[in-house]
Design a protein around this motif. Structure first.
Motif, mmCIF file in Angstrom:
data_model
loop_
_atom_site.group_PDB
_atom_site.id
_atom_site.type_symbol
_atom_site.label_atom_id
_atom_site.label_comp_id
_atom_site.label_asym_id
_atom_site.label_seq_id
_atom_site.Cartn_x
_atom_site.Cartn_y
_atom_site.Cartn_z
ATOM 1 N N ASP A 40 0.800 -1.228 0.000
ATOM 2 C CA ASP A 40 0.000 0.000 0.000
ATOM 3 C C ASP A 40 0.834 1.280 0.000
ATOM 4 O O ASP A 40 0.294 2.379 0.049
ATOM 5 C CB ASP A 40 -0.947 0.013 1.206
ATOM 6 N N PHE A 41 2.154 1.133 -0.058
ATOM 7 C CA PHE A 41 3.034 2.302 0.038
ATOM 8 C C PHE A 41 2.769 3.305 -1.079
ATOM 9 O O PHE A 41 2.600 4.506 -0.831
ATOM 10 C CB PHE A 41 4.505 1.851 0.012
ATOM 11 N N GLY A 42 2.717 2.831 -2.316
ATOM 12 C CA GLY A 42 2.489 3.732 -3.442
ATOM 13 C C GLY A 42 1.138 4.405 -3.369
ATOM 14 O O GLY A 42 1.013 5.619 -3.605
ATOM 15 N N TYR A 43 0.125 3.637 -3.016
ATOM 16 C CA TYR A 43 -1.234 4.178 -2.889
ATOM 17 C C TYR A 43 -1.297 5.231 -1.780
ATOM 18 O O TYR A 43 -1.870 6.311 -1.968
ATOM 19 C CB TYR A 43 -2.219 3.043 -2.582
ATOM 20 N N SER A 44 -0.697 4.918 -0.645
ATOM 21 C CA SER A 44 -0.733 5.840 0.495
ATOM 22 C C SER A 44 -0.041 7.161 0.166
ATOM 23 O O SER A 44 -0.578 8.236 0.447
ATOM 24 C CB SER A 44 -0.060 5.192 1.715
ATOM 25 N N LEU A 45 1.146 7.067 -0.430
ATOM 26 C CA LEU A 45 1.865 8.288 -0.805
ATOM 27 C C LEU A 45 1.060 9.104 -1.797
ATOM 28 O O LEU A 45 0.932 10.328 -1.657
ATOM 29 C CB LEU A 45 3.213 7.937 -1.436
ATOM 30 N N ALA A 46 0.519 8.446 -2.810
ATOM 31 C CA ALA A 46 -0.223 9.147 -3.855
ATOM 32 C C ALA A 46 -1.436 9.873 -3.296
ATOM 33 O O ALA A 46 -1.717 11.016 -3.666
ATOM 34 C CB ALA A 46 -0.638 8.169 -4.951
ATOM 35 N N ARG A 47 -2.169 9.212 -2.394
ATOM 36 C CA ARG A 47 -3.356 9.868 -1.835
ATOM 37 C C ARG A 47 -2.968 11.083 -0.998
ATOM 38 O O ARG A 47 -3.640 12.113 -1.025
ATOM 39 C CB ARG A 47 -4.156 8.878 -0.977
ATOM 40 N N GLY A 48 -1.877 10.966 -0.242
ATOM 41 C CA GLY A 48 -1.433 12.092 0.571
ATOM 42 C C GLY A 48 -0.983 13.260 -0.270
ATOM 43 O O GLY A 48 -1.373 14.416 -0.039
ATOM 44 N N PHE A 49 -0.163 12.991 -1.276
ATOM 45 C CA PHE A 49 0.362 14.085 -2.093
ATOM 46 C C PHE A 49 -0.664 14.602 -3.088
ATOM 47 O O PHE A 49 -0.574 15.733 -3.543
ATOM 48 C CB PHE A 49 1.659 13.652 -2.772
ATOM 49 N N GLU A 50 -1.675 13.792 -3.384
ATOM 50 C CA GLU A 50 -2.807 14.252 -4.183
ATOM 51 C C GLU A 50 -3.560 15.330 -3.412
ATOM 52 O O GLU A 50 -3.967 16.366 -3.962
ATOM 53 C CB GLU A 50 -3.712 13.051 -4.455
ATOM 54 N N LYS A 51 -3.754 15.084 -2.129
ATOM 55 C CA LYS A 51 -4.419 16.067 -1.265
ATOM 56 C C LYS A 51 -3.562 17.327 -1.138
ATOM 57 O O LYS A 51 -4.080 18.449 -1.175
ATOM 58 C CB LYS A 51 -4.663 15.457 0.113
ATOM 59 N N LEU A 52 -2.268 17.146 -0.999
ATOM 60 C CA LEU A 52 -1.365 18.291 -0.908
ATOM 61 C C LEU A 52 -1.421 19.111 -2.190
ATOM 62 O O LEU A 52 -1.431 20.343 -2.158
ATOM 63 C CB LEU A 52 0.070 17.812 -0.647
ATOM 64 N N GLN A 53 -1.466 18.420 -3.327
ATOM 65 C CA GLN A 53 -1.553 19.117 -4.613
ATOM 66 C C GLN A 53 -2.823 19.965 -4.678
ATOM 67 O O GLN A 53 -2.795 21.121 -5.139
ATOM 68 C CB GLN A 53 -1.539 18.104 -5.746
ATOM 69 N N ALA A 54 -3.929 19.414 -4.212
ATOM 70 C CA ALA A 54 -5.211 20.125 -4.257
ATOM 71 C C ALA A 54 -5.213 21.370 -3.371
ATOM 72 O O ALA A 54 -5.864 22.372 -3.682
ATOM 73 C CB ALA A 54 -6.338 19.183 -3.836
ATOM 74 N N GLN A 55 -4.468 21.317 -2.262
ATOM 75 C CA GLN A 55 -4.467 22.438 -1.314
ATOM 76 C C GLN A 55 -3.193 23.287 -1.384
ATOM 77 O O GLN A 55 -3.014 24.198 -0.583
ATOM 78 C CB GLN A 55 -4.639 21.888 0.110
ATOM 79 N N TYR A 56 -2.345 22.979 -2.342
ATOM 80 C CA TYR A 56 -1.015 23.601 -2.394
ATOM 81 C C TYR A 56 -1.086 25.123 -2.417
ATOM 82 O O TYR A 56 -0.332 25.806 -1.723
ATOM 83 C CB TYR A 56 -0.246 23.088 -3.614
ATOM 84 N N GLY A 57 -1.981 25.653 -3.222
ATOM 85 C CA GLY A 57 -2.073 27.108 -3.360
ATOM 86 C C GLY A 57 -2.598 27.818 -2.132
ATOM 87 O O GLY A 57 -2.477 29.042 -2.011
ATOM 88 N N GLU A 58 -3.171 27.056 -1.203
ATOM 89 C CA GLU A 58 -3.753 27.646 0.002
ATOM 90 C C GLU A 58 -2.816 27.601 1.207
ATOM 91 O O GLU A 58 -3.137 28.143 2.268
ATOM 92 C CB GLU A 58 -5.049 26.908 0.358
#
Length: 214
Positions: free
Chosen positions: A37-55
């Motif tokens: 689950d390492f790849g999935y876990s990292l991707a979901r976390g950084f996906e969220k970071l990408q969505a909120q990056y500008g804030e």
């Protein structure tokens, strides 16, 4: 010295995009002796970071990295969230209230991240974790800075050191995480976390050399 935000953004957006692009690869590596689950876990976390990056709060670099750390900790599942999040948090605490970074500051941030990860995960060098690539990578950066080479050469040397060290984890027996339960069977495959550090550093080096300095 000018503000370092453009360099910070280059590194962080590269990390985000690389973790998303390598979700399956990192997961496949982890599935050899881990739970996959390492790849999935990292991707979901950084996906969220990408969505909120500008804030994210950009009062200073320290605050920014601490916000990254808190978000990563809350969104990445399993043991990876607290480990990666602690790294960013400790780096932010070390950066402090500044908007400029030099090589020495970056090394100090990395050393603090390493110390935090060691404390949080109870791991040390040679136990087949991301530390086995992160520490040699940081050593290479510090040595390259001391040699007075260009920043392009610094990132190149860091990438080579991370890759060499990550590949060398094939000979180690896992002592931490799910892989530790497999004992001797964990020998013969590279560590997913260490390999992720190498892939990230290689991509950062590639993007760094294509950036516009200023």
């Amino acid at each position: 010295m000018s503000d370092s935000w453009s360099d910070v953004d280059l590194v962080m957006t590269t990390i985000i995009e690389t973790c998303l692009a390598n979700e399956k690869y990192f997961g496949d590596l982890d599935s050899v002796v881990g739970d996959g689950d390492f790849g999935y876990s990292l991707a979901r976390g950084f996906e969220k970071l990408q969505a909120q990056y500008g804030e994210l709060d950009r009062t200073d670099i320290g605050t920014f990295f601490k916000k990254v750390g808190m978000l990563v900790t809350s969104r990445i599942g399993g043991t990876s969230g607290p480990i990666w999040g602690t790294g960013f948090l400790r780096a932010g605490m070390t950066a402090g209230a500044t908007t400029t970074l030099d090589g020495a500051a970056v090394v100090a941030m990395l050393r603090a991240a390493i110390a935090g990860i060691m404390a949080r995960g109870g791991a040390s060098l040679g136990e087949k974790t991301l530390l086995d690539a992160l520490v040699p990578m940081t050593d290479a950066i510090e040595e390259a800075l001391a040699a007075g080479v260009s920043s392009d050469e610094v990132v190149d040397r860091a990438a080579v050191a991370a890759r060499t060290a990550a590949d060398a984890t094939v000979d180690l027996v896992a002592k931490r995480g799910r892989a530790a339960y497999t004992g001797e069977r964990s020998r013969g495959s590279v560590d997913a976390g260490a390999t992720a550090v190498a892939v990230l550093m290689e991509q950062i080096a590639q993007n760094w050399k294509g950036r516009e300095s200023g």
